[in-house]
Design a protein around this motif. Structure first.
Motif, PDB file in Angstrom:
ATOM      1  N   MET A 172      29.483  40.861  30.080  1.00  0.00           N
ATOM      2  CA  MET A 172      28.795  40.845  31.471  1.00  0.00           C
ATOM      3  C   MET A 172      29.010  39.350  32.184  1.00  0.00           C
ATOM      4  N   GLN A 173      29.095  39.065  33.361  1.00  0.00           N
ATOM      5  CA  GLN A 173      29.182  38.145  34.157  1.00  0.00           C
ATOM      6  C   GLN A 173      27.689  37.894  34.459  1.00  0.00           C
ATOM      7  N   PRO A 174      27.388  36.414  34.804  1.00  0.00           N
ATOM      8  CA  PRO A 174      25.928  36.227  35.162  1.00  0.00           C
ATOM      9  C   PRO A 174      25.525  36.842  36.235  1.00  0.00           C
ATOM     10  N   ASP A 175      26.233  37.433  37.136  1.00  0.00           N
ATOM     11  CA  ASP A 175      25.846  38.182  38.133  1.00  0.00           C
ATOM     12  C   ASP A 175      25.558  39.820  37.950  1.00  0.00           C
ATOM     13  N   GLY A 176      25.751  40.258  36.698  1.00  0.00           N
ATOM     14  CA  GLY A 176      25.525  41.513  36.130  1.00  0.00           C
ATOM     15  C   GLY A 176      26.867  42.268  36.193  1.00  0.00           C
ATOM     16  N   ARG A 177      27.718  41.965  36.684  1.00  0.00           N
ATOM     17  CA  ARG A 177      29.021  42.732  36.901  1.00  0.00           C
ATOM     18  C   ARG A 177      29.645  42.505  35.511  1.00  0.00           C
ATOM     19  N   ARG A 178      30.572  43.624  35.223  1.00  0.00           N
ATOM     20  CA  ARG A 178      31.197  43.489  33.791  1.00  0.00           C
ATOM     21  C   ARG A 178      32.714  43.126  33.906  1.00  0.00           C
ATOM     22  N   ILE A 179      33.123  42.457  33.092  1.00  0.00           N
ATOM     23  CA  ILE A 179      34.749  42.085  32.993  1.00  0.00           C
ATOM     24  C   ILE A 179      35.320  43.291  32.576  1.00  0.00           C
ATOM     25  N   PRO A 180      36.408  43.645  33.357  1.00  0.00           N
ATOM     26  CA  PRO A 180      37.357  44.768  32.928  1.00  0.00           C
ATOM     27  C   PRO A 180      37.969  44.703  31.562  1.00  0.00           C
ATOM     28  N   MET A 181      38.260  45.780  30.897  1.00  0.00           N
ATOM     29  CA  MET A 181      38.859  45.885  29.649  1.00  0.00           C
ATOM     30  C   MET A 181      40.125  45.895  29.974  1.00  0.00           C
TER      31      MET A 181
END
Length: 108
Positions: free
Chosen positions: A76-85
């Motif tokens: 997860m990034q700090p804003d709650g979004r996830r980094i794509p695999m």
């Protein structure tokens, strides 16, 4: 259930507000092993980078589009979004016509 995998196409995930991101993360927590989300990601090409010429990006192209896949295991990034695999570059603007089904084809 761990027997099935459900892939959801959320084309606008990149543009979700904090409440929508929170709801998506609740779904990931509820179905950690079986939920995957495909969404349309993009990068701006302006200002142009030297590697853009090597990737055959047209000089007037302002944005590159990608089909991305995330699940619970993605960081997860700090804003709650996830980094794509996974991120697969699309040949152009992916939103077609009026049909929602047409716009979900990137997920396949």
């Amino acid at each position: 259930s761990d027997c099935f995998t459900c892939m959801v196409s959320m084309q606008m995930y990149r543009h979700f507000n904090s409440v929508q991101i929170d709801h998506a993360n609740k779904m990931f927590n509820r179905f950690p092993e079986s939920l995957k989300v495909a969404f349309i990601d993009h990068e701006d090409c302006v200002p142009r980078k030297p590697e853009d010429d090597h990737d055959n990006v047209h000089q007037r192209q302002k944005r590159r589009f990608f089909s991305a896949l995330i699940d619970k295991s993605c960081p997860m990034q700090p804003d709650g979004r996830r980094i794509p695999m996974y991120r697969v570059e699309l040949p152009g603007f992916p939103i077609l016509g009026d049909g929602k089904g047409d716009n979900q084809n990137h997920a396949i």
